[in-house]
Design a protein around this motif. Structure first.
Motif, PDB file in Angstrom:
ATOM      1  N   GLY A   1       0.874  -0.597   0.227  1.00  0.00           N
ATOM      2  CA  GLY A   1      -0.125   0.078  -0.484  1.00  0.00           C
ATOM      3  C   GLY A   1       1.009   1.381   0.384  1.00  0.00           C
ATOM      4  O   GLY A   1       2.137   1.300  -0.036  1.00  0.00           O
ATOM      5  N   ASP A   2       0.445   2.535   0.160  1.00  0.00           N
ATOM      6  CA  ASP A   2       0.572   3.796  -0.350  1.00  0.00           C
ATOM      7  C   ASP A   2       0.832   4.848   1.638  1.00  0.00           C
ATOM      8  O   ASP A   2       1.574   5.581   1.165  1.00  0.00           O
ATOM      9  CB  ASP A   2       0.451   4.529  -1.883  1.00  0.00           C
ATOM     10  CG  ASP A   2      -0.888   5.030  -1.224  1.00  0.00           C
ATOM     11  OD1 ASP A   2      -1.178   6.248  -1.030  1.00  0.00           O
ATOM     12  OD2 ASP A   2      -2.347   3.673  -0.491  1.00  0.00           O
ATOM     13  N   ASN A   3      -0.280   3.536   2.492  1.00  0.00           N
ATOM     14  CA  ASN A   3      -0.015   4.787   3.163  1.00  0.00           C
ATOM     15  C   ASN A   3       0.735   4.412   3.869  1.00  0.00           C
ATOM     16  O   ASN A   3       0.672   2.997   4.734  1.00  0.00           O
ATOM     17  CB  ASN A   3      -1.301   5.020   3.809  1.00  0.00           C
ATOM     18  CG  ASN A   3      -1.517   5.944   4.951  1.00  0.00           C
ATOM     19  OD1 ASN A   3      -1.674   5.562   5.552  1.00  0.00           O
ATOM     20  ND2 ASN A   3      -2.040   7.075   4.528  1.00  0.00           N
TER      21      ASN A   3
ATOM     22  N   GLU B   1       0.852   5.122   7.846  1.00  0.00           N
ATOM     23  CA  GLU B   1       0.159   3.964   9.142  1.00  0.00           C
ATOM     24  C   GLU B   1      -0.958   3.386   9.221  1.00  0.00           C
ATOM     25  O   GLU B   1      -0.776   2.731   9.316  1.00  0.00           O
ATOM     26  CB  GLU B   1      -0.489   5.179   9.020  1.00  0.00           C
ATOM     27  CG  GLU B   1      -0.863   5.455  11.313  1.00  0.00           C
ATOM     28  CD  GLU B   1      -1.605   5.958  10.986  1.00  0.00           C
ATOM     29  OE1 GLU B   1      -2.228   6.969  12.228  1.00  0.00           O
ATOM     30  OE2 GLU B   1      -1.911   7.416  10.804  1.00  0.00           O
ATOM     31  N   ALA B   2      -1.529   3.245   7.836  1.00  0.00           N
ATOM     32  CA  ALA B   2      -2.980   2.414   7.193  1.00  0.00           C
ATOM     33  C   ALA B   2      -2.417   1.181   7.348  1.00  0.00           C
ATOM     34  O   ALA B   2      -2.853   0.524   7.052  1.00  0.00           O
ATOM     35  CB  ALA B   2      -3.781   3.275   6.795  1.00  0.00           C
ATOM     36  N   ASP B   3      -2.148   1.448   6.146  1.00  0.00           N
ATOM     37  CA  ASP B   3      -1.962   0.275   5.212  1.00  0.00           C
ATOM     38  C   ASP B   3       0.074  -0.431   5.814  1.00  0.00           C
ATOM     39  O   ASP B   3      -0.107  -1.564   5.879  1.00  0.00           O
ATOM     40  CB  ASP B   3      -1.126   0.541   3.881  1.00  0.00           C
ATOM     41  CG  ASP B   3      -2.704   0.894   3.047  1.00  0.00           C
ATOM     42  OD1 ASP B   3      -3.567   0.483   2.985  1.00  0.00           O
ATOM     43  OD2 ASP B   3      -2.344   2.169   1.887  1.00  0.00           O
ATOM     44  N   ILE B   4       1.042   0.083   5.996  1.00  0.00           N
ATOM     45  CA  ILE B   4       2.349  -0.838   6.528  1.00  0.00           C
ATOM     46  C   ILE B   4       2.129  -0.909   8.092  1.00  0.00           C
ATOM     47  O   ILE B   4       2.725  -2.357   8.530  1.00  0.00           O
ATOM     48  CB  ILE B   4       3.248  -0.222   6.010  1.00  0.00           C
ATOM     49  CG1 ILE B   4       3.614   0.710   4.383  1.00  0.00           C
ATOM     50  CG2 ILE B   4       4.713  -0.876   6.010  1.00  0.00           C
ATOM     51  CD1 ILE B   4       2.695  -0.894   3.738  1.00  0.00           C
TER      52      ILE B   4
ATOM     53  N   PRO C   1       4.836  -5.796   5.388  1.00  0.00           N
ATOM     54  CA  PRO C   1       4.587  -5.168   4.346  1.00  0.00           C
ATOM     55  C   PRO C   1       5.603  -4.032   3.435  1.00  0.00           C
ATOM     56  O   PRO C   1       6.651  -4.436   3.911  1.00  0.00           O
ATOM     57  CB  PRO C   1       3.878  -3.924   5.492  1.00  0.00           C
ATOM     58  CG  PRO C   1       5.374  -3.967   6.593  1.00  0.00           C
ATOM     59  CD  PRO C   1       5.238  -5.652   6.157  1.00  0.00           C
ATOM     60  N   ILE C   2       4.562  -3.995   2.473  1.00  0.00           N
ATOM     61  CA  ILE C   2       5.673  -2.915   1.006  1.00  0.00           C
ATOM     62  C   ILE C   2       4.858  -2.292   1.116  1.00  0.00           C
ATOM     63  O   ILE C   2       3.816  -2.134   0.452  1.00  0.00           O
ATOM     64  CB  ILE C   2       5.619  -3.968  -0.068  1.00  0.00           C
ATOM     65  CG1 ILE C   2       6.329  -5.637   0.075  1.00  0.00           C
ATOM     66  CG2 ILE C   2       6.899  -3.241  -1.010  1.00  0.00           C
ATOM     67  CD1 ILE C   2       7.195  -6.092  -0.781  1.00  0.00           C
ATOM     68  N   LEU C   3       6.030  -1.050   1.325  1.00  0.00           N
ATOM     69  CA  LEU C   3       5.286   0.489   0.814  1.00  0.00           C
ATOM     70  C   LEU C   3       6.083   0.899  -0.618  1.00  0.00           C
ATOM     71  O   LEU C   3       6.683   0.663  -1.087  1.00  0.00           O
ATOM     72  CB  LEU C   3       6.040   1.619   2.420  1.00  0.00           C
ATOM     73  CG  LEU C   3       5.464   2.730   1.696  1.00  0.00           C
ATOM     74  CD1 LEU C   3       3.956   3.390   2.003  1.00  0.00           C
ATOM     75  CD2 LEU C   3       6.614   3.474   2.366  1.00  0.00           C
ATOM     76  N   ILE C   4       4.884   1.316  -1.339  1.00  0.00           N
ATOM     77  CA  ILE C   4       4.839   1.446  -2.699  1.00  0.00           C
ATOM     78  C   ILE C   4       4.718   3.045  -2.105  1.00  0.00           C
ATOM     79  O   ILE C   4       4.165   4.013  -1.663  1.00  0.00           O
ATOM     80  CB  ILE C   4       3.503   1.921  -3.383  1.00  0.00           C
ATOM     81  CG1 ILE C   4       3.583   2.379  -4.929  1.00  0.00           C
ATOM     82  CG2 ILE C   4       1.970   1.980  -3.320  1.00  0.00           C
ATOM     83  CD1 ILE C   4       3.677   1.897  -6.266  1.00  0.00           C
TER      84      ILE C   4
ATOM     85  N   GLU D   1       9.370   2.007  -5.236  1.00  0.00           N
ATOM     86  CA  GLU D   1       8.763   3.360  -6.029  1.00  0.00           C
ATOM     87  C   GLU D   1       7.880   3.357  -7.258  1.00  0.00           C
ATOM     88  O   GLU D   1       6.948   4.065  -7.510  1.00  0.00           O
ATOM     89  CB  GLU D   1      10.185   4.415  -6.622  1.00  0.00           C
ATOM     90  CG  GLU D   1      10.732   4.950  -5.676  1.00  0.00           C
ATOM     91  CD  GLU D   1      12.361   6.052  -6.208  1.00  0.00           C
ATOM     92  OE1 GLU D   1      11.908   5.651  -7.584  1.00  0.00           O
ATOM     93  OE2 GLU D   1      12.442   6.290  -5.841  1.00  0.00           O
ATOM     94  N   LYS D   2       7.790   2.126  -8.021  1.00  0.00           N
ATOM     95  CA  LYS D   2       7.196   1.568  -9.146  1.00  0.00           C
ATOM     96  C   LYS D   2       6.913  -0.496  -8.883  1.00  0.00           C
ATOM     97  O   LYS D   2       6.672  -0.717  -8.245  1.00  0.00           O
ATOM     98  CB  LYS D   2       7.701   1.324 -10.205  1.00  0.00           C
ATOM     99  CG  LYS D   2       7.798   2.920 -10.600  1.00  0.00           C
ATOM    100  CD  LYS D   2       8.360   3.081 -12.224  1.00  0.00           C
ATOM    101  CE  LYS D   2       8.819   4.865 -12.978  1.00  0.00           C
ATOM    102  NZ  LYS D   2       9.127   4.672 -13.950  1.00  0.00           N
ATOM    103  N   LEU D   3       5.479  -0.471  -9.080  1.00  0.00           N
ATOM    104  CA  LEU D   3       4.669  -1.705  -8.803  1.00  0.00           C
ATOM    105  C   LEU D   3       5.552  -2.398  -9.113  1.00  0.00           C
ATOM    106  O   LEU D   3       6.184  -3.391  -9.100  1.00  0.00           O
ATOM    107  CB  LEU D   3       3.173  -1.902  -9.394  1.00  0.00           C
ATOM    108  CG  LEU D   3       1.921  -0.775  -8.499  1.00  0.00           C
ATOM    109  CD1 LEU D   3       1.479  -0.866  -9.743  1.00  0.00           C
ATOM    110  CD2 LEU D   3       1.551  -1.870  -7.200  1.00  0.00           C
TER     111      LEU D   3
END
Length: 229
Positions: free
Chosen positions: A185-187, A189-192, A202-205, A220-222
């Motif tokens: 996910g990109d958030n 707090e919420a996703d990671i 978790p993997i942060l985009i 940085e990219k999917l």
């Protein structure tokens, strides 16, 4: 370095797979043209984007209702532009936005290619704080719905990410366990952090490097997911 013993991959939807910014802009352009509202769309978005982000943070923390989010983000944006309009018009735009938004189908670069590759080796799922009534429509219209074994929304779970209950609900629906699951996910707090606290990997985009200081895997990219999965 590949992550091992992974069977399930959970994705956020907006800003992770579905190009929210582009699709949102297209929706507003169509709505404002229909309403014959004459002002610069770029100026509106410059005001709207951070206000919308703040309202979603408030919504995630249960500080505003869904109805207050829909109205308040528009009202504050118009006020910031010193554009006077009736409350009835704002409510009409808010309703139209929910109708028009899922009609636009742009995905972030590499989404289909990555989902096609991953679906051959993993079971894929969605966890989203987005509104129940439009998230599945977005996925169907953009052609990615069939990739996912389960879809868990915050309204379905009764809580929003990062609350542990939404991850519990999603894992149960997907037949997954925390230790064999990844969350993307990109958030932060919420996703990671939310996923990590429940035991998922978790993997942060983060294409704009908004979160430079953290200890989680970051891409940085999917397409960079294929380094790890």
């Amino acid at each position: 370095m590949k992550l091992t013993n992974i069977n399930h991959i959970f994705f956020d939807l907006d800003h992770t797979l579905w190009d929210f910014d582009k699709n949102s802009e297209l929706a507003f352009r169509e709505i404002f043209a229909n309403q014959k509202l004459e002002f610069d769309i770029d100026e509106f978005l410059e005001a709207y984007v951070p206000i919308n982000f703040r309202y979603w943070e408030l919504y995630r923390n249960n500080s505003v209702s869904k109805e207050a989010l829909r109205y308040g983000r528009l009202k504050e944006s118009f006020d910031a532009l010193k554009f006077e309009t009736l409350d009835s018009t704002i409510n009409e735009i808010a309703d139209d936005y929910i109708k028009y938004l899922p009609n636009n189908n742009h995905l972030l670069e590499g989404s289909v290619e990555v989902l096609d590759y991953l679906s051959k080796n993993y079971m894929l799922h969605i966890i989203t704080n987005g509104f129940e009534e439009i998230q599945q429509t977005k996925m169907r219209n953009s052609g990615i719905h069939e990739y996912f074994r389960s879809i868990t929304t915050s309204e379905d779970a009764g809580v929003k990410k990062p609350h542990p209950q939404i991850f519990k609900k999603a894992l149960e629906k997907g037949g997954a366990l925390p230790w064999n699951s990844v969350m993307i996910g990109d958030n932060l707090e919420a996703d990671i952090i939310g996923a990590a606290n429940y035991g998922l990997k978790p993997i942060l985009i983060d294409p704009a490097n908004k979160f430079p200081e953290h200890d989680y895997l970051r891409i940085e990219k999917l397409k960079e997911l294929l380094i790890y999965l």
